[in-house]
Design an enzyme around this catalytic site. Structure first.
Site, short mmCIF file in Angstrom:
data_model
loop_
_atom_site.label_atom_id
_atom_site.label_comp_id
_atom_site.label_asym_id
_atom_site.label_seq_id
_atom_site.Cartn_x
_atom_site.Cartn_y
_atom_site.Cartn_z
N TYR A 289 0.68 -1.16 0.06
CA TYR A 289 0.04 0.14 0.01
C TYR A 289 0.93 1.29 -0.01
CZ TYR A 289 -3.85 3.13 1.28
OH TYR A 289 -4.71 3.98 1.20
N TYR A 340 -5.18 5.42 -7.84
CA TYR A 340 -5.17 5.43 -6.17
C TYR A 340 -7.04 4.97 -5.98
CZ TYR A 340 -5.47 6.05 -1.27
OH TYR A 340 -5.51 5.77 0.08
#
Ligand SMILES: [Zn+2]
Lengths: 386, 149
Positions: A289, A340
């Site tokens: 992440y 994203y």
């Protein structure tokens, strides 16, 4: 003896929309398109789906998804909180549901429009602040990047990590995006000089330490491994799954505990590897992440790829870069250069690596670690080739 | 320049009201467990060490060290953009380095939040609390102890 998920659930379908800014469709429409594509990819029909696992932050609700896509009777639905921490969690909840017989075929997804106000809770200018935000926002610590910048500065001070290490992260992911036609940054190379000269957002973090702002949706279909082997795609086994956050954790502004640099990933990793037959040394590639570049060295440490304080230097010598790095990471470009979508695109890239269809395919890749948001209550998956 | 658009705490929040009542008096007070005597920040209803719900709010020294800092640049809410770039610090208190507060570093007690050159800020620098009135709230801010004493 506990019954672990360990290879008893599999991801059998993936689907996604185009990524962009200002897409005309609603988040609900994007979600339905991605879920529909994932069901088709699996060779299943909408009526086969009887489980739903989603982000609490999702705007489209389960009933709306089911009514639009034409799903069957739903016998499991659940959601996972904390924004970017939820991605692997939703997949893991779906896996638990199919393994324990609460449903046969489950879908997990994320749809997001950054322009939508609900997508950016921190931009909500409430009249007065209660709870945790009152201890940081009045002082102008307004955005997630500011909250992480404080941890990044402390990390660099304690362990000698440098902007060059953060640039290693940004440049590796950009190189991977430059091979991925679906990536936002497909045709936009990035040089170290461009990184070093970029405008500041929150020192020590510059523009290129930040993820993109993306509209789009992605979905995966999960069922029992035994059933997966009869479907259209090679099954990608969910070998291990965990969620976690540490003692005295505070979401994003985690400055109020004994050791703020021990993020939620540490608690998550303990359970993840305890429930896994393989360890960090056996992992072929990682999808970590990356809402902000410093989360990558912190995650490398939390998930046991190096010792504490060595996450920065781990990134040297192209360690994160396909094809020769020791841990090719975010091989589709990640949140910083592909899209994203709260980290859910990392799950799909993990699946492509296990299927052998990545645009930066790691040779003989047999396992992949996927993580969700570090800095918030988090989750992670170990995926394996069947 | 105006600070009128700053985000401010809800003074009616029962968990934190004693903190803001103290800053209004020019005092930095933290919540302390009446059961085991430990200070805690941020305030909350139960002590994680002994599970007592009884607490008091003693004044602390208001001295500490810079634990970390960021220098914040636009895009920002308009009220804050006026002052950008400005530093934000995390201060660890002398009473216990595990007790930390986020705040602004200022050159004078009533000075602006961008009044200290970020190039002069260092982790570990001793600081002292001061208070600045913004609207109906008194915000704790920090000055270099060397400059303040
Ligand atoms: Zn106590």
């Amino acid at each position: 003896m506990a019954q672990l998920i360990q290879d008893r659930a599999a991801i059998v379908g993936i689907g996604q929309t185009a990524f962009g800014k200002g897409l005309p469709e609603s988040e609900l429409s994007l979600a339905c398109q991605a879920i529909s594509a994932a069901i088709d990819d699996a060779g299943l029909r909408p009526a086969d789906v009887d489980g739903l696992a989603m982000f609490s932050m999702e705007n489209g609700r389960e009933v709306e998804i089911a009514r639009n896509v034409g799903l069957g009777e739903i016998t499991y639905f659940g959601e996972v909180g904390y924004g970017g921490g939820a991605g692997c969690g939703a997949v893991g909840h779906a896996a638990m549901a199919v393994v324990t017989g609460q449903c046969e075929v489950a879908v997990a997804w994320r749809a997001r429009k950054r322009a939508d106000k609900g997508s950016r809770p921190w931009a909500n200018v409430a009249a007065r602040l209660g709870g945790a935000p009152q201890w940081s926002r009045p002082f102008g610590l307004l955005r997630p990047v500011d909250e992480i910048a404080l941890l990044a500065r402390r990390y660099m001070h304690e362990y000698g990590a440098t902007r060059d290490h953060l640039a290693n992260v940004a440049l590796a992911f950009r190189k991977h995006a430059n091979r991925n036609p679906a990536a936002t940054m497909y045709e936009k190379p990035l040089t170290r000089a461009q990184y070093m000269n970029a405008r500041w957002i929150s020192e020590p973090l510059c523009l290129f330490d930040n993820c993109l702002e993306t509209d789009g949706a992605l979905a995966v279909v999960i069922t029992r491994a035994s059933r997966a082997r009869d479907l259209a795609q090679p099954p990608v086994l969910i070998h291990s799954f965990a969620q976690g956050f540490g003692r005295q954790h505070q979401v994003m502004t985690n400055y109020f505990c004994d050791d703020p640099l021990l993020g939620p990933g540490w608690a998550c990793a303990k359970r993840l590897w305890a429930n896994s037959e393989i360890g960090p040394r056996d992992i072929s590639c990682a999808q970590l992440y990356d809402a902000f570049s410093p989360l990558v060295p912190l995650s490398l440490e939390a998930y046991g790829f190096c010792d504490r304080g060595e996450g920065g230097s781990f990134t040297d010598d192209g360690a994160l870069e396909w094809p020769h790095g020791r841990l090719p990471t975010n091989t589709a470009g990640g949140g910083m250069s592909e899209a994203y979508v709260h980290g859910f695109n990392l799950v799909l890239e993990g699946v492509r690596q296990m299927r052998g269809t990545s645009t930066a395919q790691v040779e003989r890749a047999s396992s992949c670690l996927v993580t969700s948001g570090e800095g918030v209550p988090t989750s992670a998956l170990v995926l394996r080739r069947d | 320049m105006t600070e009128s658009g700053f985000l401010l705490p809800d003074l009616q929040d029962p968990e934190s009201a004693p903190f803001w009542e103290a800053t209004a008096r020019g005092e930095l007070c933290l919540q302390r467990c009446s059961g085991c005597g430990r200070l805690r920040m941020p305030p909350r209803p139960m002590c994680p060490h002994c599970r007592s719900t009884a607490n008091e709010w003693p004044a602390v020294s208001g001295r500490g060290r810079i634990w970390s800092f960021a220098v914040v640049h636009p895009p920002l809410l308009p009220a804050y953009a006026e002052f950008a770039p400005y530093p934000v610090v995390v201060v660890e208190l002398d009473e216990d380095p595990g007790l930390r507060l986020v705040g602004n570093l200022v050159a004078t007690p009533e000075g602006p939040i961008n009044g200290v050159d970020p190039a002069t800020i260092h982790i570990g620098t001793p600081v002292r609390v001061v208070f600045a009135r913004v609207g109906d709230v008194s915000l704790p801010r920090w000055m270099s102890a060397a400059a303040a004493d």
